[in-house]
Design a protein around this motif. Structure first.
Motif, mmCIF file in Angstrom:
data_model
loop_
_atom_site.group_PDB
_atom_site.id
_atom_site.type_symbol
_atom_site.label_atom_id
_atom_site.label_comp_id
_atom_site.label_asym_id
_atom_site.label_seq_id
_atom_site.Cartn_x
_atom_site.Cartn_y
_atom_site.Cartn_z
ATOM 1 N N ARG A 120 0.844 -1.208 0.000
ATOM 2 C CA ARG A 120 0.000 0.000 0.000
ATOM 3 C C ARG A 120 0.874 1.251 0.000
ATOM 4 O O ARG A 120 0.664 2.169 -0.786
ATOM 5 C CB ARG A 120 -0.902 -0.011 1.235
ATOM 6 C CG ARG A 120 -1.672 1.293 1.458
ATOM 7 C CD ARG A 120 -2.303 1.343 2.838
ATOM 8 N NE ARG A 120 -1.318 1.368 3.925
ATOM 9 C CZ ARG A 120 -0.664 2.476 4.292
ATOM 10 N NH1 ARG A 120 -0.858 3.621 3.664
ATOM 11 N NH2 ARG A 120 0.193 2.422 5.293
ATOM 12 N N GLN A 121 1.860 1.278 0.893
ATOM 13 C CA GLN A 121 2.748 2.434 0.963
ATOM 14 C C GLN A 121 3.559 2.592 -0.321
ATOM 15 O O GLN A 121 3.804 3.723 -0.783
ATOM 16 C CB GLN A 121 3.697 2.280 2.149
ATOM 17 C CG GLN A 121 3.031 2.294 3.518
ATOM 18 C CD GLN A 121 4.053 2.121 4.627
ATOM 19 O OE1 GLN A 121 5.056 2.816 4.683
ATOM 20 N NE2 GLN A 121 3.802 1.162 5.514
ATOM 21 N N ALA A 122 3.969 1.463 -0.893
ATOM 22 C CA ALA A 122 4.773 1.515 -2.119
ATOM 23 C C ALA A 122 3.983 2.113 -3.277
ATOM 24 O O ALA A 122 4.512 2.918 -4.061
ATOM 25 C CB ALA A 122 5.254 0.115 -2.482
ATOM 26 N N LEU A 123 2.721 1.737 -3.403
ATOM 27 C CA LEU A 123 1.891 2.277 -4.475
ATOM 28 C C LEU A 123 1.632 3.772 -4.270
ATOM 29 O O LEU A 123 1.579 4.535 -5.240
ATOM 30 C CB LEU A 123 0.568 1.510 -4.557
ATOM 31 C CG LEU A 123 0.697 0.067 -5.057
ATOM 32 C CD1 LEU A 123 -0.604 -0.689 -4.853
ATOM 33 C CD2 LEU A 123 1.100 0.042 -6.537
ATOM 34 N N ARG A 124 1.472 4.195 -3.017
ATOM 35 C CA ARG A 124 1.289 5.619 -2.745
ATOM 36 C C ARG A 124 2.554 6.396 -3.096
ATOM 37 O O ARG A 124 2.485 7.460 -3.716
ATOM 38 C CB ARG A 124 0.925 5.828 -1.269
ATOM 39 C CG ARG A 124 0.824 7.289 -0.842
ATOM 40 C CD ARG A 124 -0.220 8.049 -1.657
ATOM 41 N NE ARG A 124 -1.545 7.543 -1.368
ATOM 42 C CZ ARG A 124 -2.618 7.764 -2.149
ATOM 43 N NH1 ARG A 124 -2.491 8.462 -3.266
ATOM 44 N NH2 ARG A 124 -3.789 7.263 -1.832
ATOM 45 N N ARG A 125 3.712 5.851 -2.686
ATOM 46 C CA ARG A 125 4.966 6.535 -2.996
ATOM 47 C C ARG A 125 5.198 6.566 -4.500
ATOM 48 O O ARG A 125 5.695 7.557 -5.050
ATOM 49 C CB ARG A 125 6.137 5.829 -2.297
ATOM 50 C CG ARG A 125 7.495 6.412 -2.619
ATOM 51 C CD ARG A 125 7.604 7.870 -2.187
ATOM 52 N NE ARG A 125 8.735 8.531 -2.804
ATOM 53 C CZ ARG A 125 8.703 9.738 -3.326
ATOM 54 N NH1 ARG A 125 7.562 10.428 -3.324
ATOM 55 N NH2 ARG A 125 9.769 10.288 -3.855
ATOM 56 N N ALA A 126 4.827 5.497 -5.188
ATOM 57 C CA ALA A 126 4.988 5.438 -6.639
ATOM 58 C C ALA A 126 4.184 6.538 -7.325
ATOM 59 O O ALA A 126 4.684 7.236 -8.218
ATOM 60 C CB ALA A 126 4.567 4.070 -7.156
ATOM 61 N N ALA A 127 2.923 6.694 -6.913
ATOM 62 C CA ALA A 127 2.073 7.721 -7.523
ATOM 63 C C ALA A 127 2.627 9.118 -7.264
ATOM 64 O O ALA A 127 2.679 9.956 -8.166
ATOM 65 C CB ALA A 127 0.645 7.604 -6.978
ATOM 66 N N ALA A 128 3.071 9.367 -6.038
ATOM 67 C CA ALA A 128 3.612 10.688 -5.709
ATOM 68 C C ALA A 128 4.883 10.977 -6.497
ATOM 69 O O ALA A 128 5.103 12.101 -6.964
ATOM 70 C CB ALA A 128 3.895 10.776 -4.210
ATOM 71 N N SER A 129 5.726 9.963 -6.672
ATOM 72 C CA SER A 129 7.004 10.180 -7.366
ATOM 73 C C SER A 129 6.808 10.505 -8.840
ATOM 74 O O SER A 129 7.624 11.218 -9.430
ATOM 75 C CB SER A 129 7.903 8.954 -7.215
ATOM 76 O OG SER A 129 7.390 7.845 -7.924
ATOM 77 N N THR A 130 5.725 9.994 -9.448
ATOM 78 C CA THR A 130 5.498 10.315 -10.856
ATOM 79 C C THR A 130 5.153 11.788 -11.031
ATOM 80 O O THR A 130 5.578 12.421 -12.005
ATOM 81 C CB THR A 130 4.369 9.451 -11.451
ATOM 82 O OG1 THR A 130 3.161 9.647 -10.706
ATOM 83 C CG2 THR A 130 4.741 7.985 -11.417
ATOM 84 N N TYR A 131 4.391 12.345 -10.095
ATOM 85 C CA TYR A 131 4.082 13.784 -10.171
ATOM 86 C C TYR A 131 5.353 14.614 -9.981
ATOM 87 O O TYR A 131 5.506 15.674 -10.598
ATOM 88 C CB TYR A 131 3.050 14.161 -9.112
ATOM 89 C CG TYR A 131 1.629 13.850 -9.503
ATOM 90 C CD1 TYR A 131 0.828 14.805 -10.107
ATOM 91 C CD2 TYR A 131 1.090 12.589 -9.283
ATOM 92 C CE1 TYR A 131 -0.479 14.515 -10.484
ATOM 93 C CE2 TYR A 131 -0.206 12.280 -9.644
ATOM 94 C CZ TYR A 131 -0.987 13.255 -10.250
ATOM 95 O OH TYR A 131 -2.276 12.957 -10.621
ATOM 96 N N GLU A 132 6.258 14.137 -9.142
ATOM 97 C CA GLU A 132 7.508 14.869 -8.924
ATOM 98 C C GLU A 132 8.387 14.860 -10.161
ATOM 99 O O GLU A 132 9.154 15.799 -10.394
ATOM 100 C CB GLU A 132 8.266 14.232 -7.751
ATOM 101 C CG GLU A 132 7.544 14.342 -6.413
ATOM 102 C CD GLU A 132 8.154 13.430 -5.353
ATOM 103 O OE1 GLU A 132 9.167 12.765 -5.654
ATOM 104 O OE2 GLU A 132 7.610 13.366 -4.231
ATOM 105 N N ALA A 133 8.285 13.808 -10.965
ATOM 106 C CA ALA A 133 9.160 13.663 -12.128
ATOM 107 C C ALA A 133 8.693 14.473 -13.327
ATOM 108 O O ALA A 133 9.498 14.853 -14.178
ATOM 109 C CB ALA A 133 9.253 12.189 -12.524
ATOM 110 N N VAL A 134 7.393 14.733 -13.420
ATOM 111 C CA VAL A 134 6.828 15.425 -14.582
ATOM 112 C C VAL A 134 6.814 16.927 -14.323
ATOM 113 O O VAL A 134 6.306 17.381 -13.293
ATOM 114 C CB VAL A 134 5.397 14.916 -14.877
ATOM 115 C CG1 VAL A 134 4.782 15.673 -16.032
ATOM 116 C CG2 VAL A 134 5.436 13.420 -15.166
#
Length: 550
Positions: free
Chosen positions: A117-131
């Motif tokens: 659960r935490q990994a999927l949340r961190r994954a989603a947040a990191s994509t916004y940081e990259a774009v």
């Protein structure tokens, strides 16, 4: 019975993801209308996951050789790293960052439902940081919805299994994907869902299958229930246009490269690239980054990378008139050229060719060349391998492209300088066969040489060399050995010009000493009358100098 989230599950996830993306690739390509309608999102995602899967297999092989077993951190870290170095296109780059975000959590070795659960949340947040400029209705939205659904599933049942969380994330992503045509105008007008989001749904479905042991091959719905009115999503479109982005005509080039650089330099790079173009995505960390941007000035984008650090695996794709809301425009003929440095990649792109830039010791696979041929969007393609060792790889790529309806001619260029000569006489207006003959003749009339530095003691045709010696090679054979690069270069030039010549081409490598080109130009003027010299900054690392004589 559900399976634990461990190294074996990651390996299974990679295999199932490749199968899923292989099934969906053409359907995803067909709905690719944002950010550029170049019809390659499914293929890019497949190639990105293929690189990730190879890295995971290599990690397992390495542990097997050492007599140990990989752990979750080893496997998920390899998957993320493989995706990073093999990322293709906008969506592939974003998925690479998503996997890196998951790794930041799962590297602790905890494969529990809560960790997922935490990994999927961190994954989603990191994509916004990259774009640089996130847009809703894209893969970013789908990733967030998957994380939201995973959190609800974990909260609803104490002691939930990781498989349950993964399945909930998959279903949440599927639901969000169907809403994307109402969030982004170009999708609504075309009546399709977001292509990148479609790929993410396939990826999450593969994760759920790997953990549950229940494989489902249900295809992802790619069409909206009905095309939306022309005004649908106009707020997003208007806001993008106000920022100078998202207009009907996009930049001419897609530029992607890996970059070795520090965090501060990458921050400056983001700012500079953001001013040059759009669709900017920079992913990675710990000194290694994958940079993706759409620009009109491909050379400036590569130069920005050189100022920030050390770019390599540079790939520059010319969109060839592709617009953001139309199908890719097919051109009559194109050139795809393998080149060993960013400078040569920029040179080829300026000449209208699609370059495939590579690092020494990392030759492109046939699949990468096939992808470059597809991205050229041409009915006829001239393929320049520019390396004698790539002739079989290039031949396999040409054969594959021919089965897809593209007429491909393999021009037998054995060096980048032969490729430059062939490209100089390329003329799309004449017949295909005449163009093949002219380019082949130009390459064959160009003798090639290079200077290299010996890595170890070895026997050569010119005698024994020691580590650190400068080697002068003509047509692939060592003909002179010494310690001074300029002296070796002049000796090679004199040997080549003794048989005649009208034009000398010098391609400077990244490690070429200052003033080398000027010294060699003076030497040619003084010793060889009526011979012209042209100099290019090639940026290649394997050879400090490439020489061509026509």
């Amino acid at each position: 019975m559900p399976y634990p989230l461990d190294a074996a599950a990651v390996r299974s996830w990679c295999g199932l993801a490749l199968e899923a993306l292989g099934r969906e690739r053409e359907r995803i390509d067909a709905i690719n209308v944002y950010p550029v309608a170049d019809g390659d999102t499914g293929t890019n995602l497949y190639l990105t996951l293929e690189s990730a899967a190879r890295a995971v297999e290599a990690a397992f092989d390495g542990h097997t050789s050492a007599g140990t077993a990989p752990c979750l951190a080893d496997a998920i870290g390899a998957m993320a790293h493989g995706a990073l170095i093999g990322a293709r296109g906008n969506s592939g780059t974003i998925v690479a960052q998503l996997l890196r975000g998951m790794t930041e959590v799962l590297a602790a070795g905890d494969g529990s439902a809560d960790a997922l659960r935490q990994a999927l949340r961190r994954a989603a947040a990191s994509t916004y940081e990259a774009v640089a400029h996130p847009v809703e209705g894209t893969v970013l939205t789908v990733a967030t919805a998957a994380a939201d659904a995973a959190e609800r599933a974990a909260a609803a049942a104490a002691g939930a299994e990781a498989a349950e969380v993964a399945r909930a994330a998959h279903e949440g992503a599927r639901t969000a994907l169907q809403a994307t045509p109402g969030q982004l105008a170009v999708l609504g007008r075309a009546g399709v869902v977001d292509a990148g989001g479609c790929g993410l749904v396939a990826l999450l479905g593969a994760l759920a299958d790997a953990l549950s042991g229940e494989v489902s091959a249900t295809p992802v719905a790619v069409r909206a229930d009905a095309p939306l009115p022309e005004a649908a999503g106009c707020e997003v479109a208007d806001r993008a246009a106000a920022n100078g982005r998202g207009g009907p005509e996009g930049p001419a080039f897609e530029v992607i490269y890996l970059l070795e650089a520090g965090d501060a330099a990458v921050a400056r790079l983001r700012t500079r690239l953001d001013g040059l173009g759009d669709s900017l995505v920079v992913v990675g960390g710990d000194g290694l980054w994958n940079v993706h941007v759409h620009v009109d000035d491909a050379g400036a984008a590569v130069e920005a990378g050189i100022e920030a650090g050390r770019p390599y695996r540079v790939r520059i794709t010319h969109f060839g008139g592709v617009t953001r809301a139309k199908e890719p425009a097919m051109t009559a003929r194109a050139v795809v050229a393998v080149v060993p440095g960013p400078g040569l990649a920029g040179l080829c792109a300026e000449a209208g060719a699609t370059p495939v830039a590579v690092r020494p010791g990392e030759p492109p696979a046939s699949g990468e060349l096939v992808q470059a041929i597809r991205q050229a969007h041409a009915r006829e393609v001239m393929l320049l391998p520019n390396d004698a060792d790539l002739r079989h790889t290039a031949a396999a790529a040409a054969e594959q492209a021919r089965t897809e309806g593209v007429r491909v001619a393999l021009i037998p260029t054995r060096s980048a300088v032969q490729g430059i000569a062939a490209l100089a006489v390329h003329e799309p207006g004449r017949s295909f066969d005449e163009d093949v003959v002219a380019m082949t003749a130009a390459a064959g009339a160009t003798r090639y040489a290079e200077l290299a530095v010996a890595e170890r003691q070895s026997w050569t045709m010119a005698g024994v060399c020691q580590a650190g010696d400068v080697l002068g090679l003509i047509d692939g054979d060592v003909v002179v050995i010494g310690s001074d690069l300029t002296r070796i270069a002049t000796a090679v030039l004199d040997r080549m010009l003794s048989a005649g010549g009208e034009m000398v081409t010098l391609v400077l490598g990244a490690d070429a000493p200052d003033g080398l080109a000027e010294r060699l130009e003076r030497h040619v003027r003084a010793r060889h009358l009526a011979v012209d010299t042209v100099v290019y900054e090639g940026g290649q690392h394997a050879a400090p100098l490439l020489i061509g004589v026509e």
